[in-house]
Motif scaffolding. Structure first.
Motif, PDB file in Angstrom:
ATOM      1  N   ARG A 224      12.793   6.245  -5.570  1.00 35.74           N
ATOM      2  CA  ARG A 224      11.525   6.231  -4.834  1.00 35.74           C
ATOM      3  C   ARG A 224      10.911   7.626  -4.766  1.00 35.74           C
ATOM      4  NH1 ARG A 224       8.595   3.583  -0.779  1.00 35.74           N
ATOM      5  NH2 ARG A 224       8.283   4.779   1.132  1.00 35.74           N
ATOM      6  N   ALA A 225      11.744   8.647  -4.590  1.00 44.42           N
ATOM      7  CA  ALA A 225      11.246  10.023  -4.556  1.00 44.42           C
ATOM      8  C   ALA A 225      10.640  10.417  -5.899  1.00 44.42           C
ATOM      9  CB  ALA A 225      12.379  10.972  -4.180  1.00 44.42           C
ATOM     10  N   ALA A 226      11.310  10.048  -6.994  1.00 43.20           N
ATOM     11  CA  ALA A 226      10.788  10.369  -8.322  1.00 43.20           C
ATOM     12  C   ALA A 226       9.465   9.649  -8.579  1.00 43.20           C
ATOM     13  CB  ALA A 226      11.816   9.999  -9.384  1.00 43.20           C
TER      14      ALA A 226
ATOM     15  N   ALA B  82       0.815  -1.220   0.000  1.00 35.14           N
ATOM     16  CA  ALA B  82       0.000   0.000   0.000  1.00 35.14           C
ATOM     17  C   ALA B  82       0.842   1.260   0.000  1.00 35.14           C
ATOM     18  CB  ALA B  82      -0.926   0.013   1.217  1.00 35.14           C
ATOM     19  N   ASP B  83       2.159   1.116   0.114  1.00 32.89           N
ATOM     20  CA  ASP B  83       2.999   2.306   0.203  1.00 32.89           C
ATOM     21  C   ASP B  83       3.165   3.010  -1.135  1.00 32.89           C
ATOM     22  OD1 ASP B  83       4.637   4.098   1.693  1.00 32.89           O
ATOM     23  OD2 ASP B  83       6.372   3.229   0.712  1.00 32.89           O
ATOM     24  N   GLY B  84       2.836   2.370  -2.214  1.00 35.07           N
ATOM     25  CA  GLY B  84       2.981   3.016  -3.512  1.00 35.07           C
ATOM     26  C   GLY B  84       1.677   3.048  -4.262  1.00 35.07           C
ATOM     27  N   TYR B  85       1.321   4.210  -4.786  1.00 32.40           N
ATOM     28  CA  TYR B  85       0.083   4.312  -5.556  1.00 32.40           C
ATOM     29  C   TYR B  85       0.254   3.646  -6.910  1.00 32.40           C
ATOM     30  CZ  TYR B  85      -4.010   6.498  -7.708  1.00 32.40           C
ATOM     31  OH  TYR B  85      -5.202   6.721  -8.345  1.00 32.40           O
TER      32      TYR B  85
ATOM     33  N   PHE C 227       9.443  -0.666  -2.903  1.00 31.34           N
ATOM     34  CA  PHE C 227       9.469  -0.696  -1.445  1.00 31.34           C
ATOM     35  C   PHE C 227       9.432  -2.125  -0.925  1.00 31.34           C
ATOM     36  CE2 PHE C 227       7.221  -0.656   2.687  1.00 31.34           C
ATOM     37  CZ  PHE C 227       8.198  -0.003   3.420  1.00 31.34           C
ATOM     38  N   VAL C 228       8.675  -2.990  -1.582  1.00 35.13           N
ATOM     39  CA  VAL C 228       8.615  -4.393  -1.156  1.00 35.13           C
ATOM     40  C   VAL C 228       9.989  -5.047  -1.276  1.00 35.13           C
ATOM     41  CG1 VAL C 228       7.666  -6.653  -1.725  1.00 35.13           C
ATOM     42  CG2 VAL C 228       6.164  -4.676  -1.623  1.00 35.13           C
ATOM     43  N   LEU C 229      10.731  -4.717  -2.340  1.00 29.61           N
ATOM     44  CA  LEU C 229      12.084  -5.254  -2.494  1.00 29.61           C
ATOM     45  C   LEU C 229      12.992  -4.779  -1.363  1.00 29.61           C
ATOM     46  CD1 LEU C 229      12.654  -4.929  -6.358  1.00 29.61           C
ATOM     47  CD2 LEU C 229      12.396  -7.038  -5.030  1.00 29.61           C
ATOM     48  N   ILE C 230      12.885  -3.505  -1.007  1.00 28.94           N
ATOM     49  CA  ILE C 230      13.673  -2.972   0.108  1.00 28.94           C
ATOM     50  C   ILE C 230      13.309  -3.688   1.399  1.00 28.94           C
ATOM     51  CG2 ILE C 230      14.148  -0.920   1.486  1.00 28.94           C
ATOM     52  CD1 ILE C 230      13.596   0.763  -1.004  1.00 28.94           C
ATOM     53  N   PHE C 231      12.018  -3.889   1.614  1.00 27.46           N
ATOM     54  CA  PHE C 231      11.561  -4.550   2.835  1.00 27.46           C
ATOM     55  C   PHE C 231      12.020  -6.005   2.872  1.00 27.46           C
ATOM     56  CE2 PHE C 231       8.135  -7.070   4.928  1.00 27.46           C
ATOM     57  CZ  PHE C 231       8.405  -6.672   6.230  1.00 27.46           C
ATOM     58  N   ILE C 232      11.922  -6.711   1.750  1.00 24.03           N
ATOM     59  CA  ILE C 232      12.349  -8.118   1.707  1.00 24.03           C
ATOM     60  C   ILE C 232      13.851  -8.227   1.981  1.00 24.03           C
ATOM     61  CG2 ILE C 232      12.678 -10.084   0.160  1.00 24.03           C
ATOM     62  CD1 ILE C 232      10.007  -9.431  -1.109  1.00 24.03           C
ATOM     63  N   ALA C 233      14.626  -7.283   1.423  1.00 21.98           N
ATOM     64  CA  ALA C 233      16.073  -7.296   1.665  1.00 21.98           C
ATOM     65  C   ALA C 233      16.366  -7.102   3.153  1.00 21.98           C
ATOM     66  CB  ALA C 233      16.749  -6.203   0.841  1.00 21.98           C
TER      67      ALA C 233
ATOM     68  N   ASN D 202       6.154   1.515  -7.835  1.00 20.98           N
ATOM     69  CA  ASN D 202       6.555   2.108  -6.564  1.00 20.98           C
ATOM     70  C   ASN D 202       6.372   1.113  -5.430  1.00 20.98           C
ATOM     71  OD1 ASN D 202       7.077   3.854  -4.409  1.00 20.98           O
ATOM     72  ND2 ASN D 202       6.190   5.601  -5.456  1.00 20.98           N
ATOM     73  N   SER D 203       5.256   0.404  -5.449  1.00 19.77           N
ATOM     74  CA  SER D 203       5.004  -0.612  -4.425  1.00 19.77           C
ATOM     75  C   SER D 203       6.067  -1.694  -4.459  1.00 19.77           C
ATOM     76  CB  SER D 203       3.627  -1.243  -4.635  1.00 19.77           C
ATOM     77  OG  SER D 203       2.596  -0.308  -4.461  1.00 19.77           O
ATOM     78  N   TYR D 204       6.393  -2.150  -5.651  1.00 23.74           N
ATOM     79  CA  TYR D 204       7.354  -3.240  -5.770  1.00 23.74           C
ATOM     80  C   TYR D 204       8.742  -2.815  -5.312  1.00 23.74           C
ATOM     81  CZ  TYR D 204       3.661  -5.394  -8.549  1.00 23.74           C
ATOM     82  OH  TYR D 204       2.473  -5.916  -8.974  1.00 23.74           O
TER      83      TYR D 204
END
Length: 379
Positions: free
Chosen positions: A363-365, A267-270, A278-284, A274-276
């Motif tokens: 992510r900012a872009a 839900a962090d990316g509209y 953040f999910v990659l960062i979280f999984i790492a 963008n969602s993927y």
């Protein structure tokens, strides 16, 4: 180094964090001024105004209603008798400004907690993730309980953890922290009555952190809860109570869809990309946490548990009109910041730093692109 107050220092880290928060503020104001009011936002605003006989609303959040009507009250007092709350129609950004302020406040809290736990590196990562989060910008630029509840629940958990660490100090030092914890509980309860579940989670953390002072922890928590109930009663009285009744707000409904809420990191990316990201960062971060003993300590574990618990707990009550996915994101940002700080201290620190910098810039872009599209979607 600037030192305006004796115990508060402003150096390069604070200046850099302030610039990041200014970026968040700019995004939130852009979103707040670019969208028309939704019907749910209008419900929250109207529920904070004097009600006419027989008038009812489907929303139920005393603190949200109280905050939502603040711009109207300020305008009516400024204009005097020439303008009433009912006649004043503010611009969208003005009506949403209090929620923008809470958004900036939450970002500052995340930075403060992350820096104390993980030093500057962890603070930069956690705050960078927060300031480039489309979901958090959206709720900061929107009239609703999400941002206030995210702010108060974050404060509730980490104030409780801070209180637990001071239970071995003389009791005279407890009072300010008890009051602060009580205010956090009160604000959370006044936003969503079901937030008492987070207060119980906070108690569990306190008992865990003070094994030799558990009776004192319980006494402190009960005292703070009494303060919280007083704050809750005040907001309920000012806003004329809960329109749906406490039974609806305390009746959990178990279904198979509850497990679907655990994918809240999407839900962090509209936008999907963008969602993927953040999910990659979280999984790492989760992989490093699970495979590396050094990263598995309370400072990293507590936000990870709380992030998932907050989303899952609030998914039980359907009577609350709440985008509950955003309740867990602040804690996940803190978790990633903690793991990143540990990784940056290894021999791979330079490579990790470059990857994180590139990820945050991308992510900012993507966040700006996502927000520009969201603004154009009818409310």
């Amino acid at each position: 180094m600037l030192q305006p107050l004796k115990e508060f220092k402003v150096g390069r880290p604070q200046v850099f964090a302030g610039l990041m928060l200014l970026g968040f503020l700019a995004q939130a104001l852009w979103v707040a001024g670019g969208r028309k009011f939704s019907s749910l936002e209008l419900q929250y605003i109207e529920s904070g105004k004097p009600q006419r006989p027989g008038q009812e609303y489907r929303v139920t959040s005393p603190m949200t209603s109280w905050v939502a009507v603040l711009p109207y009250r300020v305008a009516s007092q400024t204009a005097g008798d020439a303008m009433s709350q009912a006649q004043f129609v503010p611009k969208p950004w003005m009506a949403r400004l209090p929620f923008v302020v809470f958004g900036v406040w939450l970002g500052a809290a995340i930075w403060w907690v992350a820096r104390r736990l993980f030093d500057d590196a962890g603070g930069y990562v956690a705050l960078g993730l927060y300031c480039t989060s489309p979901a958090m910008v959206m709720i900061a630029g929107n009239v609703g309980p999400e941002m206030i509840l995210a702010w108060s629940s974050f404060g509730l958990i980490y104030t409780a953890i801070g209180v637990a660490h001071t239970l071995y100090a003389p009791p005279r030092k407890w009072l300010p922290r008890i009051v602060l914890l009580g205010l956090s509980i009160g604000f959370a309860l006044s936003t969503a009555l079901w937030a008492f579940t987070l207060a119980l989670l906070a108690l569990a953390f306190m008992l865990y952190l003070a094994p030799g002072r558990r009776r004192a922890a319980l006494v402190v928590w009960l005292t703070a809860s009494a303060v919280g109930l007083a704050v809750f009663a005040a907001f309920t009285w000012v806003t004329r109570g809960w329109t749906l009744g406490p039974h609806n707000l305390l009746a959990p409904k178990v279904s198979s869809k509850l497990l679907q809420t655990l994918n809240f990191v999407f839900a962090d990316g509209y936008l999907p990309v963008n969602s993927y990201l953040f999910v990659l960062i979280f999984i790492a971060a989760l992989t490093a946490y699970g495979s590396w003993a050094r990263a598995r300590y309370f400072g990293n574990t507590a936000p990870l548990i709380t992030g998932f618990a907050a989303v899952l707990l609030f998914s039980f009550v359907r009577a609350i009109y709440l985008w509950n996915a955003t309740l867990g994101l602040s804690f996940v940002f803190l978790f990633i910041g903690g793991v990143a700080a540990d990784l940056l201290e290894t021999g791979f620190g330079r490579g990790v730093s470059r990857i994180l910098t590139a990820a945050l810039v991308l992510r900012a872009a993507l966040a700006l692109l996502a927000l520009s599209r969201w603004i154009r979607v009818p409310a």
